[in-house]
Design a protein around this motif. Structure first.
Motif, PDB file in Angstrom:
ATOM      1  N   UNK A   1       0.840  -1.204   0.000  1.00 16.52           N
ATOM      2  CA  UNK A   1       0.000   0.000   0.000  1.00 16.52           C
ATOM      3  C   UNK A   1       0.877   1.257   0.000  1.00 16.52           C
ATOM      4  N   UNK A   2       0.547   2.209  -0.841  1.00 10.91           N
ATOM      5  CA  UNK A   2       1.274   3.485  -0.852  1.00 10.91           C
ATOM      6  C   UNK A   2       0.744   4.348   0.281  1.00 10.91           C
ATOM      7  N   UNK A   3       1.625   4.791   1.159  1.00 15.23           N
ATOM      8  CA  UNK A   3       1.178   5.570   2.307  1.00 15.23           C
ATOM      9  C   UNK A   3       1.558   7.032   2.126  1.00 15.23           C
ATOM     10  N   UNK A   4       0.661   7.895   2.565  1.00 18.63           N
ATOM     11  CA  UNK A   4       0.881   9.330   2.443  1.00 18.63           C
ATOM     12  C   UNK A   4       2.038   9.773   3.333  1.00 18.63           C
ATOM     13  N   UNK A   5       2.083   9.182   4.528  1.00 20.93           N
ATOM     14  CA  UNK A   5       3.166   9.482   5.467  1.00 20.93           C
ATOM     15  C   UNK A   5       3.900   8.171   5.743  1.00 20.93           C
ATOM     16  N   UNK A   6       4.926   7.865   4.945  1.00 20.74           N
ATOM     17  CA  UNK A   6       5.528   6.523   4.980  1.00 20.74           C
ATOM     18  C   UNK A   6       6.134   6.149   6.326  1.00 20.74           C
ATOM     19  N   UNK A   7       6.570   7.132   7.094  1.00 18.77           N
ATOM     20  CA  UNK A   7       7.282   6.817   8.322  1.00 18.77           C
ATOM     21  C   UNK A   7       6.393   6.687   9.548  1.00 18.77           C
ATOM     22  N   UNK A  24     -20.101  15.337   3.592  1.00 17.94           N
ATOM     23  CA  UNK A  24     -20.382  13.894   3.521  1.00 17.94           C
ATOM     24  C   UNK A  24     -20.022  13.352   2.144  1.00 17.94           C
ATOM     25  N   UNK A  25     -20.288  14.147   1.113  1.00 17.31           N
ATOM     26  CA  UNK A  25     -19.909  13.780  -0.257  1.00 17.31           C
ATOM     27  C   UNK A  25     -18.398  13.544  -0.346  1.00 17.31           C
ATOM     28  N   UNK A  26     -17.628  14.432   0.266  1.00 15.74           N
ATOM     29  CA  UNK A  26     -16.162  14.331   0.245  1.00 15.74           C
ATOM     30  C   UNK A  26     -15.687  13.124   1.061  1.00 15.74           C
ATOM     31  N   UNK A  27     -16.339  12.882   2.207  1.00 14.75           N
ATOM     32  CA  UNK A  27     -15.993  11.716   3.029  1.00 14.75           C
ATOM     33  C   UNK A  27     -16.201  10.429   2.232  1.00 14.75           C
ATOM     34  N   UNK A  28     -17.354  10.322   1.588  1.00 18.46           N
ATOM     35  CA  UNK A  28     -17.667   9.132   0.798  1.00 18.46           C
ATOM     36  C   UNK A  28     -16.677   9.001  -0.361  1.00 18.46           C
ATOM     37  N   UNK A  29     -16.334  10.111  -1.006  1.00 19.36           N
ATOM     38  CA  UNK A  29     -15.383  10.087  -2.130  1.00 19.36           C
ATOM     39  C   UNK A  29     -14.026   9.534  -1.685  1.00 19.36           C
ATOM     40  N   UNK A  30     -13.545  10.002  -0.530  1.00 19.18           N
ATOM     41  CA  UNK A  30     -12.233   9.549  -0.058  1.00 19.18           C
ATOM     42  C   UNK A  30     -12.246   8.057   0.284  1.00 19.18           C
ATOM     43  N   UNK A  31     -13.329   7.609   0.910  1.00 21.18           N
ATOM     44  CA  UNK A  31     -13.379   6.196   1.302  1.00 21.18           C
ATOM     45  C   UNK A  31     -13.566   5.284   0.089  1.00 21.18           C
ATOM     46  N   UNK A  32     -14.328   5.756  -0.896  1.00 19.92           N
ATOM     47  CA  UNK A  32     -14.477   4.963  -2.125  1.00 19.92           C
ATOM     48  C   UNK A  32     -13.131   4.820  -2.841  1.00 19.92           C
ATOM     49  N   UNK A  33     -12.348   5.890  -2.864  1.00 19.28           N
ATOM     50  CA  UNK A  33     -11.020   5.838  -3.492  1.00 19.28           C
ATOM     51  C   UNK A  33     -10.123   4.846  -2.764  1.00 19.28           C
ATOM     52  N   UNK A  34     -10.231   4.811  -1.429  1.00 15.38           N
ATOM     53  CA  UNK A  34      -9.444   3.848  -0.655  1.00 15.38           C
ATOM     54  C   UNK A  34      -9.841   2.426  -1.032  1.00 15.38           C
ATOM     55  N   UNK A  35     -11.150   2.218  -1.211  1.00 18.27           N
ATOM     56  CA  UNK A  35     -11.638   0.873  -1.580  1.00 18.27           C
ATOM     57  C   UNK A  35     -11.145   0.475  -2.968  1.00 18.27           C
ATOM     58  N   UNK A  36     -11.122   1.457  -3.882  1.00 22.68           N
ATOM     59  CA  UNK A  36     -10.604   1.181  -5.232  1.00 22.68           C
ATOM     60  C   UNK A  36      -9.137   0.764  -5.148  1.00 22.68           C
ATOM     61  N   UNK A  37      -8.418   1.322  -4.158  1.00 21.86           N
ATOM     62  CA  UNK A  37      -7.005   0.987  -3.960  1.00 21.86           C
ATOM     63  C   UNK A  37      -6.831  -0.328  -3.202  1.00 21.86           C
ATOM     64  N   UNK A  39      -8.141  -1.138  -0.231  1.00 25.05           N
ATOM     65  CA  UNK A  39      -8.166  -1.033   1.227  1.00 25.05           C
ATOM     66  C   UNK A  39      -9.587  -1.251   1.742  1.00 25.05           C
ATOM     67  N   UNK A  40      -9.658  -1.604   3.020  1.00 27.97           N
ATOM     68  CA  UNK A  40     -10.974  -1.787   3.644  1.00 27.97           C
ATOM     69  C   UNK A  40     -11.359  -0.516   4.377  1.00 27.97           C
ATOM     70  N   UNK A  85      -8.949   2.245   6.658  1.00 25.45           N
ATOM     71  CA  UNK A  85      -9.409   3.633   6.694  1.00 25.45           C
ATOM     72  C   UNK A  85     -10.745   3.684   7.426  1.00 25.45           C
ATOM     73  N   UNK A  86     -10.869   4.609   8.375  1.00 31.09           N
ATOM     74  CA  UNK A  86     -12.129   4.755   9.101  1.00 31.09           C
ATOM     75  C   UNK A  86     -12.603   6.202   8.995  1.00 31.09           C
ATOM     76  N   UNK A  87     -13.788   6.396   8.449  1.00 29.29           N
ATOM     77  CA  UNK A  87     -14.399   7.719   8.368  1.00 29.29           C
ATOM     78  C   UNK A  87     -15.326   7.933   9.546  1.00 29.29           C
ATOM     79  N   UNK A  88     -15.286   9.148  10.112  1.00 22.81           N
ATOM     80  CA  UNK A  88     -16.194   9.487  11.201  1.00 22.81           C
ATOM     81  C   UNK A  88     -17.090  10.606  10.681  1.00 22.81           C
ATOM     82  N   UNK A  89     -18.389  10.353  10.536  1.00 24.58           N
ATOM     83  CA  UNK A  89     -19.293  11.395  10.042  1.00 24.58           C
ATOM     84  C   UNK A  89     -19.915  12.119  11.233  1.00 24.58           C
ATOM     85  N   UNK A  90     -20.227  13.403  11.050  1.00 28.11           N
ATOM     86  CA  UNK A  90     -20.842  14.232  12.100  1.00 28.11           C
ATOM     87  C   UNK A  90     -20.040  14.162  13.395  1.00 28.11           C
TER      88      UNK A  90
END
Ligand SMILES: [Zn+2]
Length: 198
Positions: A1-7, A24-37, A39-40, A85-90
């Motif tokens: 997995x490519x990590x944003x902060x490797x260390x 919420x749209x942005x949260x869903x977008x980020x998590x969907x991208x993680x799934x495409x990569x 990740x769970x 990846x864990x998203x926290x809404x609200x």
């Protein structure tokens, strides 16, 4: 997995802004991208928010992702086993303990995307959001469109019977379109406290 902060194992991202800014749209977008990569990804939200159906995060634009509803921050660590990846809404609706809980999960190697209102309807910092913004590796503050002037909106206008809400009204009233608008700083209004007006 490519990590944003490797260390470091994990990190905290915060997505904030007023209502109708697409959080919420942005949260869903980020998590969907993680799934495409490969990740769970998991979304968690507080039980308080039941505007739409419990068990999903639904953006005003209609995007939808399954979410686990929890009663308190301490419930979250027991749910995240096996997730990347864990998203926290609200997130602003959680009590202050959410800060240390999320900190512990980040230390344990999770990428956390915390999403919520940065200001209440008065323009005051909302819940644990200031502390989360301070601790986050990445912060995005989204703007909505001002309902009055069409400019960039950074504030949430609360309306009671179509008039600006008094400054001493309850902070948390989960409502729909007719009770809240996005406003810019110039167009945002608060009525005098009800007690003083009486
Ligand atoms: Zn405006």
């Amino acid at each position: 997995m490519i990590r944003l902060f490797p260390n470091c194992g994990g990190w905290l991202e915060v997505v904030c802004g007023p209502m109708f800014s697409g959080k919420s749209e942005e949260l869903i977008r980020r998590l969907r991208r993680a799934e495409i990569a490969g990740q769970r990804a998991l979304i968690v939200k507080p039980r308080l928010d039941d505007r739409y159906d419990i068990g999903h995060v639904v953006s005003h634009a209609g995007a939808r992702m399954r979410a686990v509803v929890v009663d308190e921050p301490a419930d979250i660590p027991g749910l995240v086993d096996g997730y990347d990846v864990v998203g926290i809404d609200e997130v602003q609706f959680f009590p202050p303990e959410i800060v240390l809980i999320l900190d512990g999960l980040v230390e344990g190697g999770l990428r956390i995307v915390a999403c919520g209102l940065d200001q209440d309807f008065r323009g005051f910092p909302f819940g644990a959001m200031p502390e989360l913004l301070c601790r986050a590796e990445l912060v995005d503050k989204l703007q909505a469109v001002c309902h009055s002037c069409g400019g960039p909106a950074t504030m949430t206008q609360r309306l009671v019977d179509g008039a600006p809400a008094p400054a001493d009204g309850a902070t948390i009233v989960v409502g729909a379109l007719e009770q809240y608008e996005a406003r810019c700083r110039s167009c945002h209004q608060l009525a005098a406290p009800a007690l003083a007006a009486g």
